[in-house]
Design an enzyme around this catalytic site. Sequence first.
Site, PDB file in Angstrom:
ATOM      1  CB  ALA A   1      25.624  24.319  30.828  1.00  0.00           C
TER       2      ALA A   1
ATOM      3  CG  HIS B   1      38.502  19.711  37.511  1.00  0.00           C
ATOM      4  ND1 HIS B   1      37.580  18.733  37.774  1.00  0.00           N
ATOM      5  CD2 HIS B   1      38.048  20.387  36.427  1.00  0.00           C
ATOM      6  CE1 HIS B   1      36.598  18.807  36.879  1.00  0.00           C
ATOM      7  NE2 HIS B   1      36.853  19.802  36.047  1.00  0.00           N
TER       8      HIS B   1
ATOM      9  CB  THR C   1      30.702  24.891  38.814  1.00  0.00           C
ATOM     10  OG1 THR C   1      32.066  25.165  39.173  1.00  0.00           O
ATOM     11  CG2 THR C   1      30.630  24.538  37.351  1.00  0.00           C
TER      12      THR C   1
ATOM     13  N   GLY D   1      40.236  35.817  34.008  1.00  0.00           N
ATOM     14  CA  GLY D   1      40.421  34.466  34.558  1.00  0.00           C
ATOM     15  C   GLY D   1      40.847  33.478  33.479  1.00  0.00           C
ATOM     16  NE  ARG D   2      42.065  28.479  36.378  1.00  0.00           N
ATOM     17  CZ  ARG D   2      42.480  28.872  37.586  1.00  0.00           C
ATOM     18  NH1 ARG D   2      43.751  29.114  37.784  1.00  0.00           N
ATOM     19  NH2 ARG D   2      41.640  28.992  38.580  1.00  0.00           N
ATOM     20  CG  MET D   3      36.672  28.872  31.916  1.00  0.00           C
ATOM     21  SD  MET D   3      36.966  27.979  30.382  1.00  0.00           S
ATOM     22  CE  MET D   3      35.655  28.621  29.343  1.00  0.00           C
TER      23      MET D   3
ATOM     24  N   GLY E   1      28.584  29.936  33.266  1.00  0.00           N
ATOM     25  CA  GLY E   1      29.411  28.732  33.361  1.00  0.00           C
ATOM     26  C   GLY E   1      29.880  28.472  34.775  1.00  0.00           C
TER      27      GLY E   1
ATOM     28  CE  LYS F   1      35.771  22.096  39.537  1.00  0.00           C
ATOM     29  NZ  LYS F   1      35.111  23.320  39.081  1.00  0.00           N
TER      30      LYS F   1
ATOM     31  N   GLY G   1      34.634  38.094  34.621  1.00  0.00           N
ATOM     32  CA  GLY G   1      35.781  37.245  34.962  1.00  0.00           C
ATOM     33  C   GLY G   1      36.732  37.180  33.777  1.00  0.00           C
TER      34      GLY G   1
ATOM     35  N   GLY H   1      31.074  20.658  39.161  1.00  0.00           N
ATOM     36  CA  GLY H   1      29.677  20.814  38.720  1.00  0.00           C
ATOM     37  C   GLY H   1      29.317  19.757  37.693  1.00  0.00           C
TER      38      GLY H   1
HETATM   39  N1  LIG Z   1      30.638  25.474  32.519  1.00  0.00           N
HETATM   40  C1  LIG Z   1      31.820  25.151  32.021  1.00  0.00           C
HETATM   41  O1  LIG Z   1      31.947  24.602  30.905  1.00  0.00           O
HETATM   42  C2  LIG Z   1      33.059  25.490  32.829  1.00  0.00           C
HETATM   43  C3  LIG Z   1      34.338  25.241  32.321  1.00  0.00           C
HETATM   44  C4  LIG Z   1      35.443  25.666  33.049  1.00  0.00           C
HETATM   45  C5  LIG Z   1      35.266  26.325  34.262  1.00  0.00           C
HETATM   46  N2  LIG Z   1      34.000  26.514  34.740  1.00  0.00           N
HETATM   47  C6  LIG Z   1      33.749  27.280  35.967  1.00  0.00           C
HETATM   48  O2  LIG Z   1      33.944  28.659  35.697  1.00  0.00           O
HETATM   49  C7  LIG Z   1      34.363  29.325  36.886  1.00  0.00           C
HETATM   50  C8  LIG Z   1      35.654  30.093  36.626  1.00  0.00           C
HETATM   51  O3  LIG Z   1      36.693  29.179  36.333  1.00  0.00           O
HETATM   52  P1  LIG Z   1      38.179  29.683  35.987  1.00  0.00           P
HETATM   53  O4  LIG Z   1      39.011  28.446  35.956  1.00  0.00           O
HETATM   54  O5  LIG Z   1      38.156  30.594  34.818  1.00  0.00           O
HETATM   55  O6  LIG Z   1      38.502  30.497  37.330  1.00  0.00           O
HETATM   56  P2  LIG Z   1      39.503  31.730  37.510  1.00  0.00           P
HETATM   57  O7  LIG Z   1      39.693  31.867  38.986  1.00  0.00           O
HETATM   58  O8  LIG Z   1      40.693  31.577  36.633  1.00  0.00           O
HETATM   59  O9  LIG Z   1      38.657  32.987  36.958  1.00  0.00           O
HETATM   60  C9  LIG Z   1      37.596  33.596  37.636  1.00  0.00           C
HETATM   61  C10 LIG Z   1      37.701  35.085  37.368  1.00  0.00           C
HETATM   62  O10 LIG Z   1      36.558  35.726  37.941  1.00  0.00           O
HETATM   63  C11 LIG Z   1      37.014  36.942  38.505  1.00  0.00           C
HETATM   64  N3  LIG Z   1      36.040  37.445  39.493  1.00  0.00           N
HETATM   65  C12 LIG Z   1      35.846  37.039  40.757  1.00  0.00           C
HETATM   66  N4  LIG Z   1      34.906  37.817  41.349  1.00  0.00           N
HETATM   67  C13 LIG Z   1      34.497  38.704  40.396  1.00  0.00           C
HETATM   68  C14 LIG Z   1      33.564  39.767  40.390  1.00  0.00           C
HETATM   69  N5  LIG Z   1      32.875  40.079  41.490  1.00  0.00           N
HETATM   70  N6  LIG Z   1      33.372  40.458  39.225  1.00  0.00           N
HETATM   71  C15 LIG Z   1      34.083  40.160  38.124  1.00  0.00           C
HETATM   72  N7  LIG Z   1      35.019  39.187  38.078  1.00  0.00           N
HETATM   73  C16 LIG Z   1      35.202  38.459  39.206  1.00  0.00           C
HETATM   74  C17 LIG Z   1      38.367  36.602  39.128  1.00  0.00           C
HETATM   75  O11 LIG Z   1      39.124  37.765  39.366  1.00  0.00           O
HETATM   76  C18 LIG Z   1      38.951  35.721  38.020  1.00  0.00           C
HETATM   77  O12 LIG Z   1      39.642  36.494  37.055  1.00  0.00           O
HETATM   78  C19 LIG Z   1      34.467  28.237  37.958  1.00  0.00           C
HETATM   79  O13 LIG Z   1      33.257  28.181  38.689  1.00  0.00           O
HETATM   80  C20 LIG Z   1      34.644  26.956  37.130  1.00  0.00           C
HETATM   81  O14 LIG Z   1      34.241  25.798  37.803  1.00  0.00           O
HETATM   82  C21 LIG Z   1      32.909  26.132  34.046  1.00  0.00           C
END
Ligand SMILES: NC(=O)c1ccc[n+]([C@@H]2O[C@H](COP(=O)([O-])OP(=O)(O)OC[C@H]3O[C@@H](n4cnc5c(N)ncnc54)[C@H](O)[C@@H]3O)[C@@H](O)[C@H]2O)c1
Length: 266
Positions: free
Chosen positions: A122, A155, A100, A11-13, A98, A159, A8, A165
């Site tokens: 987590a 959020h 959720t 993505g944002r993270m 990470g 989201k 990912g 989570g």
């Molecule tokens: N644990 C933590 O501290 C924490 C903090 C922030 C976000 N999160 C969780 O992390 C997850 C992602 O959040 P985000 O805001 O970055 O979302 P996001 O949508 O910005 O990013 C997710 C990325 O995953 C990619 N993706 C989807 N399917 C894929 C695959 N099959 N193979 C590879 N990449 C794939 C998407 O293209 C996207 O770039 C969510 O579940 C969010 O709740 C957890």
Amino acid sequence: MTRVAVAGVAGRMGRTLVEAINATDGLTLSAGLEQAGSSLIGVDVGELAALGATGVKVVDDLANVVDDFDVLIDFTVPVATIKNVEFCARHGKKMVIGTTGLNDEQKAQVAKAAESTAIMHASNMSIGVNVCFKLLEQAARVMGDDVDIEIIEAHHRHKIDAPSGTALSMGEVVADTLGRNLKTCAVYGREGLEGPRDRETIGFGTIRGGDIVGDHTVMFIADGERVEITHKASSRMTFARGAVRASAWVSEQTTGLYNMKDVLDL
Ligand SMILES: NC(=O)c1ccc[n+]([C@@H]2O[C@H](COP(=O)([O-])OP(=O)(O)OC[C@H]3O[C@@H](n4cnc5c(N)ncnc54)[C@H](O)[C@@H]3O)[C@@H](O)[C@H]2O)c1
């Protein structure tokens, strides 16, 4: 040097992780994964975080980089995470998850995979939230069954899972401390003629909008006073730093399923 792959990565993270790994001694970003069909396949991972070229290109299949990494950090969606978990268990790669919104079956799949590799999963990797988990335990123990407990989270509008989570983890900490089962005592949103509140329940409220990174408040509401334990994240870097710390830690473990409490030794 621990070699880290990020699933990912666009993505944002993912982009925040590129920046955090780049700023950490002892870790190197050696692979980046995105979903098949993404226009970013083949792009240099450094460019995703405006760090310039690193020579590491985004791929759509972990099999292409199987020899290039030791730990996979995964912030994607549950179905993608489960696929990656199976791959990592098969190839002895450590994982930091990470993502959720995993259902019970998916959580069981993660636990099963952790019999053959080390996995840290987590719902929230910020140090502050993990300190809050401890404070919640204490508040629940002291205020006990004499209060009504409500959890509110907010959020950003993108989201996809609710409640967060982290809110569920907070509910679990409180429910476990009070000897309740969150599955049977949680109330998700209220509408209509619901009747008076049952003290045994734990209520959840969800707000979605704008660019809120992540706010959580747990209220312990008594007659005459209330305690509120609040955490507000203002930057995703707090989660990314936690994930980076966890990947160095998990690389030292052999097998087992861990959470941030283990990483932070709380
Ligand atoms: N644990 C933590 O501290 C924490 C903090 C922030 C976000 N999160 C969780 O992390 C997850 C992602 O959040 P985000 O805001 O970055 O979302 P996001 O949508 O910005 O990013 C997710 C990325 O995953 C990619 N993706 C989807 N399917 C894929 C695959 N099959 N193979 C590879 N990449 C794939 C998407 O293209 C996207 O770039 C969510 O579940 C969010 O709740 C957890």
